[in-house]
Design an enzyme around this catalytic site. Sequence first.
Site, PDB file in Angstrom:
ATOM      1  N   ARG A 130      27.127 -40.033  35.073  1.00  0.00           N
ATOM      2  CA  ARG A 130      26.971 -40.091  36.548  1.00  0.00           C
ATOM      3  C   ARG A 130      27.822 -39.053  37.282  1.00  0.00           C
ATOM      4  O   ARG A 130      28.187 -39.263  38.441  1.00  0.00           O
ATOM      5  CB  ARG A 130      27.284 -41.486  37.080  1.00  0.00           C
ATOM      6  CG  ARG A 130      26.334 -42.571  36.571  1.00  0.00           C
ATOM      7  CD  ARG A 130      26.372 -43.817  37.411  1.00  0.00           C
ATOM      8  NE  ARG A 130      25.635 -44.892  36.743  1.00  0.00           N
ATOM      9  CZ  ARG A 130      26.192 -45.791  35.928  1.00  0.00           C
ATOM     10  NH1 ARG A 130      27.483 -45.750  35.683  1.00  0.00           N
ATOM     11  NH2 ARG A 130      25.453 -46.718  35.372  1.00  0.00           N
ATOM     12  N   LYS A 152      23.017 -27.416  44.977  1.00  0.00           N
ATOM     13  CA  LYS A 152      21.654 -27.694  44.531  1.00  0.00           C
ATOM     14  C   LYS A 152      21.559 -27.411  43.038  1.00  0.00           C
ATOM     15  O   LYS A 152      21.861 -26.301  42.593  1.00  0.00           O
ATOM     16  CB  LYS A 152      20.663 -26.801  45.263  1.00  0.00           C
ATOM     17  CG  LYS A 152      20.241 -27.297  46.606  1.00  0.00           C
ATOM     18  CD  LYS A 152      19.020 -26.493  47.050  1.00  0.00           C
ATOM     19  CE  LYS A 152      18.500 -26.923  48.383  1.00  0.00           C
ATOM     20  NZ  LYS A 152      17.268 -26.182  48.716  1.00  0.00           N
ATOM     21  N   GLU A 194      18.133 -11.727  48.437  1.00  0.00           N
ATOM     22  CA  GLU A 194      18.725 -12.965  48.986  1.00  0.00           C
ATOM     23  C   GLU A 194      19.869 -12.622  49.947  1.00  0.00           C
ATOM     24  O   GLU A 194      20.067 -13.310  50.952  1.00  0.00           O
ATOM     25  CB  GLU A 194      19.220 -13.881  47.863  1.00  0.00           C
ATOM     26  CG  GLU A 194      18.123 -14.428  46.951  1.00  0.00           C
ATOM     27  CD  GLU A 194      17.274 -15.550  47.571  1.00  0.00           C
ATOM     28  OE1 GLU A 194      17.491 -15.901  48.748  1.00  0.00           O
ATOM     29  OE2 GLU A 194      16.366 -16.057  46.877  1.00  0.00           O
ATOM     30  N   LYS A 236      26.241 -18.286  53.341  1.00  0.00           N
ATOM     31  CA  LYS A 236      25.669 -19.479  52.718  1.00  0.00           C
ATOM     32  C   LYS A 236      26.605 -20.671  52.896  1.00  0.00           C
ATOM     33  O   LYS A 236      26.155 -21.783  53.206  1.00  0.00           O
ATOM     34  CB  LYS A 236      25.384 -19.232  51.240  1.00  0.00           C
ATOM     35  CG  LYS A 236      24.962 -20.496  50.512  1.00  0.00           C
ATOM     36  CD  LYS A 236      23.762 -20.361  49.645  1.00  0.00           C
ATOM     37  CE  LYS A 236      23.300 -21.738  49.173  1.00  0.00           C
ATOM     38  NZ  LYS A 236      22.321 -21.694  48.106  1.00  0.00           N
ATOM     39  N   GLU A 246      20.214 -30.393  53.419  1.00  0.00           N
ATOM     40  CA  GLU A 246      18.968 -29.752  53.848  1.00  0.00           C
ATOM     41  C   GLU A 246      18.134 -30.640  54.750  1.00  0.00           C
ATOM     42  O   GLU A 246      16.938 -30.799  54.557  1.00  0.00           O
ATOM     43  CB  GLU A 246      18.146 -29.311  52.624  1.00  0.00           C
ATOM     44  CG  GLU A 246      17.145 -28.216  52.969  1.00  0.00           C
ATOM     45  CD  GLU A 246      16.549 -27.540  51.735  1.00  0.00           C
ATOM     46  OE1 GLU A 246      16.803 -28.009  50.617  1.00  0.00           O
ATOM     47  OE2 GLU A 246      15.847 -26.530  51.911  1.00  0.00           O
ATOM     48  N   ARG A 250      19.903 -25.990  57.058  1.00  0.00           N
ATOM     49  CA  ARG A 250      19.879 -25.351  55.739  1.00  0.00           C
ATOM     50  C   ARG A 250      18.505 -24.823  55.380  1.00  0.00           C
ATOM     51  O   ARG A 250      18.361 -23.959  54.501  1.00  0.00           O
ATOM     52  CB  ARG A 250      20.384 -26.337  54.674  1.00  0.00           C
ATOM     53  CG  ARG A 250      20.578 -25.690  53.305  1.00  0.00           C
ATOM     54  CD  ARG A 250      21.410 -26.569  52.373  1.00  0.00           C
ATOM     55  NE  ARG A 250      21.487 -26.002  51.036  1.00  0.00           N
ATOM     56  CZ  ARG A 250      22.266 -26.463  50.070  1.00  0.00           C
ATOM     57  NH1 ARG A 250      23.050 -27.494  50.300  1.00  0.00           N
ATOM     58  NH2 ARG A 250      22.278 -25.901  48.883  1.00  0.00           N
ATOM     59  N   ASN A 254      15.440 -20.975  53.361  1.00  0.00           N
ATOM     60  CA  ASN A 254      14.114 -20.946  52.753  1.00  0.00           C
ATOM     61  C   ASN A 254      13.251 -19.804  53.299  1.00  0.00           C
ATOM     62  O   ASN A 254      12.099 -19.646  52.910  1.00  0.00           O
ATOM     63  CB  ASN A 254      13.417 -22.292  53.003  1.00  0.00           C
ATOM     64  CG  ASN A 254      12.532 -22.684  51.844  1.00  0.00           C
ATOM     65  OD1 ASN A 254      12.888 -22.440  50.698  1.00  0.00           O
ATOM     66  ND2 ASN A 254      11.387 -23.262  52.135  1.00  0.00           N
ATOM     67  N   HIS A 257      10.723 -18.056  51.153  1.00  0.00           N
ATOM     68  CA  HIS A 257      10.538 -18.814  49.913  1.00  0.00           C
ATOM     69  C   HIS A 257       9.246 -19.621  49.884  1.00  0.00           C
ATOM     70  O   HIS A 257       8.796 -19.999  48.808  1.00  0.00           O
ATOM     71  CB  HIS A 257      11.738 -19.739  49.669  1.00  0.00           C
ATOM     72  CG  HIS A 257      12.947 -18.995  49.168  1.00  0.00           C
ATOM     73  ND1 HIS A 257      13.603 -18.053  49.928  1.00  0.00           N
ATOM     74  CD2 HIS A 257      13.599 -19.030  47.975  1.00  0.00           C
ATOM     75  CE1 HIS A 257      14.613 -17.554  49.223  1.00  0.00           C
ATOM     76  NE2 HIS A 257      14.637 -18.125  48.044  1.00  0.00           N
ATOM     77  N   HIS A 261       7.700 -18.735  46.502  1.00  0.00           N
ATOM     78  CA  HIS A 261       7.522 -19.672  45.385  1.00  0.00           C
ATOM     79  C   HIS A 261       6.073 -19.715  44.926  1.00  0.00           C
ATOM     80  O   HIS A 261       5.797 -19.803  43.726  1.00  0.00           O
ATOM     81  CB  HIS A 261       7.962 -21.078  45.794  1.00  0.00           C
ATOM     82  CG  HIS A 261       9.449 -21.271  45.790  1.00  0.00           C
ATOM     83  ND1 HIS A 261      10.092 -22.119  46.669  1.00  0.00           N
ATOM     84  CD2 HIS A 261      10.419 -20.736  45.016  1.00  0.00           C
ATOM     85  CE1 HIS A 261      11.401 -22.088  46.434  1.00  0.00           C
ATOM     86  NE2 HIS A 261      11.622 -21.250  45.439  1.00  0.00           N
ATOM     87  N   HIS A 274      12.352 -13.351  40.981  1.00  0.00           N
ATOM     88  CA  HIS A 274      12.421 -14.292  42.102  1.00  0.00           C
ATOM     89  C   HIS A 274      12.653 -13.568  43.431  1.00  0.00           C
ATOM     90  O   HIS A 274      11.912 -13.756  44.405  1.00  0.00           O
ATOM     91  CB  HIS A 274      13.526 -15.329  41.852  1.00  0.00           C
ATOM     92  CG  HIS A 274      13.759 -16.251  43.011  1.00  0.00           C
ATOM     93  ND1 HIS A 274      12.830 -17.196  43.405  1.00  0.00           N
ATOM     94  CD2 HIS A 274      14.799 -16.370  43.884  1.00  0.00           C
ATOM     95  CE1 HIS A 274      13.296 -17.845  44.453  1.00  0.00           C
ATOM     96  NE2 HIS A 274      14.481 -17.373  44.772  1.00  0.00           N
TER      97      HIS A 274
END
Lengths: 379, 379
Positions: A130, A152, A194, A236, A246, A250, A254, A257, A261, A274
């Site tokens: 955990r 993330k 980025e 960031k 998010e 946040r 994106n 993206h 994606h 990417h």
Amino acid sequence: LTEGAPGQARPSAVRLSLRQPQGETALLFGAGLPGAPELAAALAGRTVFALSTPGLRRLHGDLIARLLAPAGRLVELEAPDGEAAKSLEIAGPLWRRMLAAGGKRDSLLVAIGGGSLTDLGGFLAGTFLRGIDLVQAPTTLLAMVDAAIGGKTAIDLPEGKNTVGVFHHPALVLADTDFLSTLPAGELRSGLVEAIKMAAMLGPELLAKIEADLPALLAGDARSLLPVVAGAAAAKCWVVERDPNEKGLRKVLNFGHTLGHAIEGVLGFSGLRHGEAVAYGMLFAMQLQAGRPEADPEFLARLHRLLARLELPPLPLGPGDAAALEAFMARDKKAGEAGLTWVLPTRLGEHQLRQGLPPAEVAAALSRFLADPWAAARV
Amino acid sequence: LTEGAPGQARPSAVRLSLRQPQGETALLFGAGLPGAPELAAALAGRTVFALSTPGLRRLHGDLIARLLAPAGRLVELEAPDGEAAKSLEIAGPLWRRMLAAGGKRDSLLVAIGGGSLTDLGGFLAGTFLRGIDLVQAPTTLLAMVDAAIGGKTAIDLPEGKNTVGVFHHPALVLADTDFLSTLPAGELRSGLVEAIKMAAMLGPELLAKIEADLPALLAGDARSLLPVVAGAAAAKCWVVERDPNEKGLRKVLNFGHTLGHAIEGVLGFSGLRHGEAVAYGMLFAMQLQAGRPEADPEFLARLHRLLARLELPPLPLGPGDAAALEAFMARDKKAGEAGLTWVLPTRLGEHQLRQGLPPAEVAAALSRFLADPWAAARV
């Protein structure tokens, strides 16, 4: 953004700090970070799981060994290079090995690698017993400015990328720019996209610096890279502190993206890196804004010029791929029941979020985009 | 602890609330909860993944259907009954099915079942797209008083139980005591052990109530069970609010579990139910305290009498199993580098945490315990 104080081992290192829901993340950027006191404090006297890839160990085995020297007890874990690391088939045996090697709740995992590796390492650390402590040691430009920061973590399912994961913040992000010396030019460019995204949305000074130093950055010049890495990382951190999960702000990260994606998905994650796919996604978002009263045409033109200077590989898709891209976006995991949220640039340092764009409008724009992305996005 | 206000659909329902790091959990205990406004509010207009087992659907298909009636769109997920649900082999295909069925970040998972099922469901919800909303609908006494409350979720590895998981709190815990009508007597007893644990550590009034009503509780009398379920749940909420991530106080809930987990492990998780193994673990913790000045002999004797009235199945282990139990405890995931922390009772409502008990002392005590657990723990 504080420079290391004189008298410390690495006066040229840049130190940042990020407050997050699980505590505080220290971030350290510079050349030659073995011996950094933050790293010694994190590793000393503990069982340390050191996750990396065979490829990286071949290139930088000595640097990795020096970084890990303070560990109390070292257990090496290995994952494949690239996106293949982010699967249940890889995670399962690694969890079992961590347990068999005596992993406890006060053990620590250090993830040394690119964005895929830090995603996997964060997920392992976030779920083993955990959650155990985590040090992210990103080795690519993309991971240094983005993937390793903000908690993330994820692995992929065959049906979609980053679909199983958790938010789990590192205690320490340690970005040694010596790793960048062996990074291929395409990877530098992918990471720079980025940084440009962050600069366009959040950092006017950073954008000017990237414009000024672009040739040196693309050539991997360490002296030019450090302030850009640290500046993009600081942007960031600023966003993540204000919206760790998010829920709102946040989402700005994106930018580019949503279509990016989908491009990666339709290409089967090969053919474009990417960041390269995200650059095309940014172009498309700019195209969606062109002509709208809230969008500053000069800013859009400036961003268009900068992206053009990256000399991206051509987009290997055409008008016939529109339906596949739309289907992929419809399954976007960031979509709510109400549909996709587009992050659209308005002017330098500003953006807007738009939900519920009419599908017909997106389809028409996409069709023009796929015919000639650079022309379609020109203001 | 607030009774439902008059005028609400279920005036006999008990409502609790738990503040936790991710927000607030509403808890609802009672008979006949379909139609509860909290449930309708959580399910309406959403994609709802309803995770349950074939066995439970056979026994309570109608009740389950009525509980889920408010869902916007229902996707049924199935896992095996019992601990077998908590594996990567089960979780993997379920994640994929959730994605293929159009799961989004604003989808919701409802876990309907015993502690294994709510552990699995919590883990799926906590990791799918980095976390979606969760409703825990526990159907066993054990899950109602313990497993479904407090955000601990996990699956097992072949090398150890609950070794991969996350903290992920439900938005709603909905414990409909109508499910208890079909619970086997052994399962009621197993759940009562956790309630006794909570009462001994935290709830003097609850302990007296369990002592007074024990025959009716063991017979599954719904009227007697509701206040015990709600009282034990309230005690658990009290602890979790004060220590959500088990840094200190929450360790009290581990009373009886250090040896209890080892007994289960050495038995290969068959022969004794979880609560039954924990009851033996409580006896052993009491034995470790017997004769110590800080321990109240009257309280220990009282707890001994209550546990004896449960008429547990005999412990199917003997002195020859000491080494295996010690080896299992040495691998306990809750151990730090400094060893195990024992939760030891002192007097009603009080306990102490002891770390670093000399292994020779534990071994000697264990040897006496395995020869005759009830005699060894008698004060």
